[in-house]
Design an enzyme around this catalytic site. Structure first.
Site, short mmCIF file in Angstrom:
data_model
loop_
_atom_site.label_atom_id
_atom_site.label_comp_id
_atom_site.label_asym_id
_atom_site.label_seq_id
_atom_site.Cartn_x
_atom_site.Cartn_y
_atom_site.Cartn_z
N LYS A 99 -10.77 -4.35 -4.64
CA LYS A 99 -11.82 -3.28 -4.67
C LYS A 99 -11.40 -2.06 -5.45
CE LYS A 99 -13.59 -4.03 -0.70
NZ LYS A 99 -13.89 -3.65 0.63
N LYS A 144 0.76 -1.14 -0.08
CA LYS A 144 -0.04 -0.02 -0.11
C LYS A 144 0.93 1.15 0.20
CE LYS A 144 -4.47 -1.44 1.67
NZ LYS A 144 -5.63 -1.19 2.68
N LYS A 154 -5.16 -11.17 -6.54
CA LYS A 154 -6.34 -11.08 -5.82
C LYS A 154 -7.32 -10.22 -6.54
CE LYS A 154 -8.28 -9.89 -1.60
NZ LYS A 154 -8.22 -9.29 -0.20
#
Ligand code: TRP
Length: 335
Positions: free
Chosen positions: A202, A117, A199
């Site tokens: 979102k 992140k 993965k």
């Protein structure tokens, strides 16, 4: 005398940072529904976690409404489990501060999600992003959760929660239950349609991510573009990440096993298979989507669910928080 057996406690959460993906639905929500019957379940919307990445205020509010509506539409029943919004239970922030002081900078720097992140949000590597796993530990430990359903990407965070709990228990006396991960084989990891080794996420809203509220034509388009491989057989095998992912998704929606699916599509092409999966997913999601829009219209009901949920959650959370504070030695005027 027979000893009463305590029902195990389950806690899990999803960040309401956008509309849930097919991955969130199959990998988390759908499995949570079954656990309600067996365990004391706490399911939260981890809204405090979302602000580690900048959110647009109006969108955050809307996403909370959508996500709680989805929880309900998916079958989470407020009479069987505690559904709540993390930010409505102050004990989460409070315990997180305390636990910060029992967590080492070194262990937090090893978290792969932090590394990923911070690479992705280089302009906003805030302290919250770094201490994110401590807040998650607080979420879990406050309810003395025995089991935490999580995707594989959260196992490292669960491990740190276990380490913090053990460290605290050893420093004082048993205070927290040391939680265990609960992972589900099928649907535990739904991959991106456009990059099937990653993965389904979102935050990457390209064509690789199917959202549960996507309309049918969008779902069809995304599946049609799904990345596969240069072979042509519909078979679950190593190196066929794209096809494997489509098989898993199809299996989740139809309940069919891998061999059954392989037999069903024997001799058929990838194009035909993709359409079949797309149609099945879209039709499978329609009733859920209809229920979501019904719930979203009933703000009074949603507000009541959230208020009741926060009250129930706070009751348990406050008990753990006071116990923790007592152990540390904070002054207590009731004594
Ligand atoms: N970090 C989790 C995720 O992004 C969400 C989460 C927050 C969570 N607190 C939790 C999951 C506690 C399980 C238990 O998926």
């Amino acid at each position: 005398m027979e000893q009463e057996i305590r029902r195990k406690t389950v806690l899990s959460g999803i960040q309401p940072s956008g509309v849930l993906t097919l991955g969130n639905y199959l990998g988390a929500l759908k499995n949570w529904v079954g656990l309600q019957e067996q365990y004391d379940c706490y399911y939260m919307l981890a809204d405090l976690h979302t602000i580690t990445v900048r959110q647009v205020p109006a969108e955050l509010r809307q996403n909370v409404l959508k996500t709680i509506s989805l929880y309900l539409a998916a079958g989470l029943d407020p009479d069987k489990c505690v559904l709540f919004l993390q930010s409505m239970v102050p004990a989460h922030s409070q315990l997180a501060w305390l636990l910060n002081c029992y967590t080492m900078v070194g262990e937090l720097s090893r978290m792969t999600q932090f590394k990923d992140k911070s690479a992705k949000h280089e302009d906003n590597i805030n302290a919250g992003l770094f201490t994110y796993p401590v807040l998650m530990a607080a979420d879990i430990l406050l309810y003395q959760a025995d089991l935490v359903p999580v995707g594989k990407d959260q196992l490292q965070h669960l491990e740190i929660a276990r380490d913090i709990a053990t460290r605290f228990n050893n420093a004082y006396s048993p205070t927290f239950v040391v939680p265990q991960a609960l992972t589900f084989p099928a649907g535990a990891k739904i991959m991106s349609l456009s990059a099937p080794t990653k993965k389904m996420s979102k935050s990457e809203d390209g064509d690789g991510t199917v959202f549960v509220l996507d309309p049918k034509d969008v779902i069809i388009r995304k599946f049609k573009r799904a990345v596969t491989d240069s072979q042509s057989d519909i078979r679950f095998a190593e190196g066929k990440d794209g096809i494997n992912n489509l098989i898993s998704i199809y299996s989740c929606f139809t309940g069919k096993t891998v061999p059954e699916i392989e037999a069903e599509f024997e001799g058929k092409g990838y194009g035909e298979f993709k359409i079949a999966v797309a149609e099945t997913v879209a039709d499978g999601l329609t009733p859920l989507q209809n229920r979501v829009s019904e719930f979203m219209k009933d703000r009074e009901y949603i507000n009541r669910i959230l208020t009741d949920g926060a009250e129930k959650a706070s009751y348990t959370a406050r008990k753990t928080l006071s116990k923790t504070m007592r152990k540390i030695g904070f002054y207590d005027t009731s004594k």
